[in-house]
Scaffold this motif. Structure first.
Motif, PDB file in Angstrom:
ATOM      1  N   ARG B  13       0.830  -1.208   0.000  1.00 31.73           N
ATOM      2  CA  ARG B  13       0.000   0.000   0.000  1.00 31.73           C
ATOM      3  C   ARG B  13       0.861   1.252   0.000  1.00 31.73           C
ATOM      4  O   ARG B  13       0.591   2.208  -0.732  1.00 31.73           O
ATOM      5  N   TRP B  14       1.921   1.251   0.792  1.00 26.96           N
ATOM      6  CA  TRP B  14       2.830   2.416   0.794  1.00 26.96           C
ATOM      7  C   TRP B  14       3.489   2.595  -0.567  1.00 26.96           C
ATOM      8  O   TRP B  14       3.510   3.695  -1.114  1.00 26.96           O
ATOM      9  N   PHE B  15       4.042   1.508  -1.126  1.00 26.40           N
ATOM     10  CA  PHE B  15       4.692   1.611  -2.443  1.00 26.40           C
ATOM     11  C   PHE B  15       3.713   2.175  -3.474  1.00 26.40           C
ATOM     12  O   PHE B  15       4.062   3.032  -4.290  1.00 26.40           O
ATOM     13  N   PHE B  89      13.444   8.955  -6.250  1.00 21.73           N
ATOM     14  CA  PHE B  89      12.298   8.408  -5.521  1.00 21.73           C
ATOM     15  C   PHE B  89      11.592   7.353  -6.358  1.00 21.73           C
ATOM     16  O   PHE B  89      11.182   6.314  -5.858  1.00 21.73           O
ATOM     17  N   PHE B  90      11.458   7.632  -7.646  1.00 19.47           N
ATOM     18  CA  PHE B  90      10.824   6.685  -8.561  1.00 19.47           C
ATOM     19  C   PHE B  90      11.624   5.383  -8.588  1.00 19.47           C
ATOM     20  O   PHE B  90      11.070   4.289  -8.482  1.00 19.47           O
ATOM     21  N   GLY B  94      10.336   1.934  -6.707  1.00 20.26           N
ATOM     22  CA  GLY B  94      10.106   0.805  -7.614  1.00 20.26           C
ATOM     23  C   GLY B  94      10.973  -0.385  -7.251  1.00 20.26           C
ATOM     24  O   GLY B  94      10.519  -1.530  -7.229  1.00 20.26           O
ATOM     25  N   LEU B  95      12.227  -0.103  -6.924  1.00 21.28           N
ATOM     26  CA  LEU B  95      13.156  -1.182  -6.550  1.00 21.28           C
ATOM     27  C   LEU B  95      12.675  -1.894  -5.285  1.00 21.28           C
ATOM     28  O   LEU B  95      12.651  -3.128  -5.217  1.00 21.28           O
ATOM     29  N   MET B  96      12.264  -1.112  -4.278  1.00 19.83           N
ATOM     30  CA  MET B  96      11.800  -1.707  -3.025  1.00 19.83           C
ATOM     31  C   MET B  96      10.542  -2.536  -3.266  1.00 19.83           C
ATOM     32  O   MET B  96      10.370  -3.611  -2.695  1.00 19.83           O
ATOM     33  N   TYR B  97       9.660  -2.039  -4.136  1.00 26.37           N
ATOM     34  CA  TYR B  97       8.426  -2.775  -4.454  1.00 26.37           C
ATOM     35  C   TYR B  97       8.763  -4.131  -5.078  1.00 26.37           C
ATOM     36  O   TYR B  97       8.231  -5.166  -4.670  1.00 26.37           O
TER      37      TYR B  97
END
Lengths: 289, 243
Positions: B13-15, B89-90, B94-97
């Motif tokens: 949800r955060w991502f 940030f993008f 995206g990487l963390m997601y």
């Protein structure tokens, strides 16, 4: 899940839900009550985040400007510059070259510093910051000190001539393939060595200006020494025309077109970051490719 | 009877919601960069049949004595400043997601399988009111699996084409392998148009699916009907249709 006999407190039920994937079967009203309770907190948190984002945006718009952009963006551009220089910039990374036949005359973009009629015979390239030469002052051009050396076009042509067909990348987003001929700036620096700094390196920056001082660019040492950085006097097999920077211009494929200064009048070696025309208008000072 | 069921993990949800303003900023600043050199058009040779942004777009007529001048074609430095700050940030979001979905096992719901294409076709027929059968009762149907995986691949495409036009000399190998600077820029631009298309369909589907579905992306929970053979087992809760 344990069947419940006693009444549970609201908090217990909620915390139970948070740890379980699925609640026990609930009546329509009970489900509605619980999901509303769960939602309230999330939506409140969401609202706070949106509010904080809005305040952050307002704050950003209030920041003082640093050369045409606010200091947050200026700082971000500098961080990007540091990452590029520190991690993947290499003098061995060359801009792609193209067959000579693909070269075309580029559009005439930018005439700052070209307003005065060019007197080719009177033209000289003035150098400041050389190891041997006159006194240099920190005030620079403002004081109009005598240059350490004043060269003619013939002096430049005595250096080994290099020819290359590369892409000129405009910061606006268009590219054009052009054939260039001139001397490597690194060869030029070797022939006319500037004062070395404490690390026995040439100064960290090179500032280049048109004769009238109306257009000026700053380069970092590494980009100035890149093997494809040329002081050019020919374009597509012909001597430069005034619109394209006669008699001598910079061609530097590791930078956007804005750094490819036309009609060079002054080259200055300096340990302080030189002013740059477009960086003062809010663009990235580094503008590296 | 109803049950409250956990649907979307907190991290996802955060991502998802961080990505929304970040991608918006990337697209807007990207357009400010594009408008400085608005060259894409439909035409043949020197003849232009259709410009992507016609001239009136930049200098709209006066509206009720108020000049509508946004100077959209002269905000390049502003666009670049925003673009090259927000890109971090993008990228990290995206990487963390992607890392999260890979490690947590969420990828199982998201990756398409060999049935997804057929199912996606059925979903389209369903949405066009041609097919009457209900949609598969899963977290994400075939159409969603294809759409949500494609958009991640598009994101990777945007990063690679973006890098290749951001530093075409340092990453000359990448720029050349993508077909050169102009081709990479063209792909970068049309990937952006792809996000806008994704966004339109996504929002339409979310509106169609209703509040319970939307709320799940905020709170993580949704309310579901208890199946006839009521059981509180976690094994396979029947789930209603949702996008």
């Amino acid at each position: 899940m344990e069947p419940t006999k006693q009444m549970k407190s609201e908090q217990q039920k909620i915390s139970e839900l948070r740890t379980n994937e699925l609640s026990e079967p609930l009546s329509e009203e009970e489900a509605k009550r619980q999901i509303q309770h769960l939602s309230r907190r999330s939506f409140l948190r969401g609202g706070l985040v949106i509010g904080a984002g809005f305040l952050g945006w307002k704050w950003l718009n209030r920041q003082y400007t640093d050369d045409g952009t606010n200091w947050v963006f200026r700082r971000a551009l500098q961080v990007n510059e540091g990452i590029v220089q520190g991690t993947f910039y290499s003098a061995n990374h060359l801009s792609p070259t193209f067959p000579r036949a693909q070269a075309k005359d580029p559009r005439e973009n930018g005439d700052f510093g070209l307003e005065e009629e060019l007197d080719a015979d009177a033209w000289r390239l003035h150098l400041y910051g050389l190891a041997e030469g006159g006194e240099t002052t920190e005030e620079g051009m403002a004081m109009m000190p005598p240059p350490d050396a004043s060269l003619t076009l013939e002096d430049i042509k005595k250096l080994p001539a290099v020819e290359m067909t590369t892409q000129l990348c405009c910061i606006e987003g268009w590219v054009e393939v052009v054939n260039w001929k001139g001397a490597k700036l690194s060869d030029f620096i070797e022939k006319y060595p500037p004062v070395k700094d404490e690390n026995k390196l040439i100064p960290a920056y090179v500032g280049i200006e048109t004769p009238d001082g109306a257009y000026y660019v700053g380069l970092d040492r590494e980009s100035a020494l890149h093997p494809q950085t040329l002081l050019c006097y020919e374009m597509n097999g012909k001597p430069l025309t005034p619109e394209h920077g006669a008699p001598l211009r910079l061609v530097i494929p590791v930078k956007y077109g804005i750094k490819n200064i036309k009609r060079i009048g002054v080259i200055r070696f300096t340990s302080e970051r030189p002013k740059d025309y477009w960086a003062q208008q809010g663009y990235d000072w580094y503008a590296g490719l | 009877m109803k049950q409250i069921s956990k649907k979307h993990p907190l991290a996802i949800r955060w991502f998802h919601w961080i990505n929304f303003p970040v991608l918006f900023t990337m697209i807007w600043s990207g357009m400010l960069i594009y408008w400085a050199n608005d060259v894409y058009h439909v035409g043949f040779g020197d003849k232009t049949a259709l410009k992507l942004f016609p001239d009136w777009f930049y200098a709209p007529k006066r509206l009720m004595d108020t000049p509508l001048e946004y100077h959209l074609d002269s905000r390049l430095s502003e666009g670049m400043a925003w673009h090259f700050l927000t890109m971090w940030f993008f990228f990290f979001n995206g990487l963390m997601y992607v890392l999260y979905t890979a490690i947590s096992g969420e990828w199982r719901y998201l990756l398409p399988n060999r049935h997804s294409a057929k199912e996606a076709f059925q979903v389209v027929l369903h949405d066009l009111h041609i097919r009457k059968e209900p949609l598969p009762p899963r977290k994400f149907n075939g159409a969603q699996q294809i759409a949500y995986t494609s958009v991640v691949i598009m994101g990777i495409g945007s990063l690679l084409t973006g890098l290749s036009i951001y530093k075409p000399t340092q990453f000359a190998w990448l720029t050349t392998s993508l077909g050169g600077y102009e081709t990479a820029r063209f792909i970068h631009f049309w990937l952006t148009m792809g996000y806008l298309g994704f966004f339109l369909i996504h929002v339409t589907q979310v509106i169609k699916a209703g509040w319970n579905n939307f709320r799940a992306m905020v709170t993580g929970y949704e309310v579901i009907d208890v199946p006839a053979s009521a059981s509180t087992s976690k094994a396979s809760p029947a789930e209603e249709l949702r996008p």
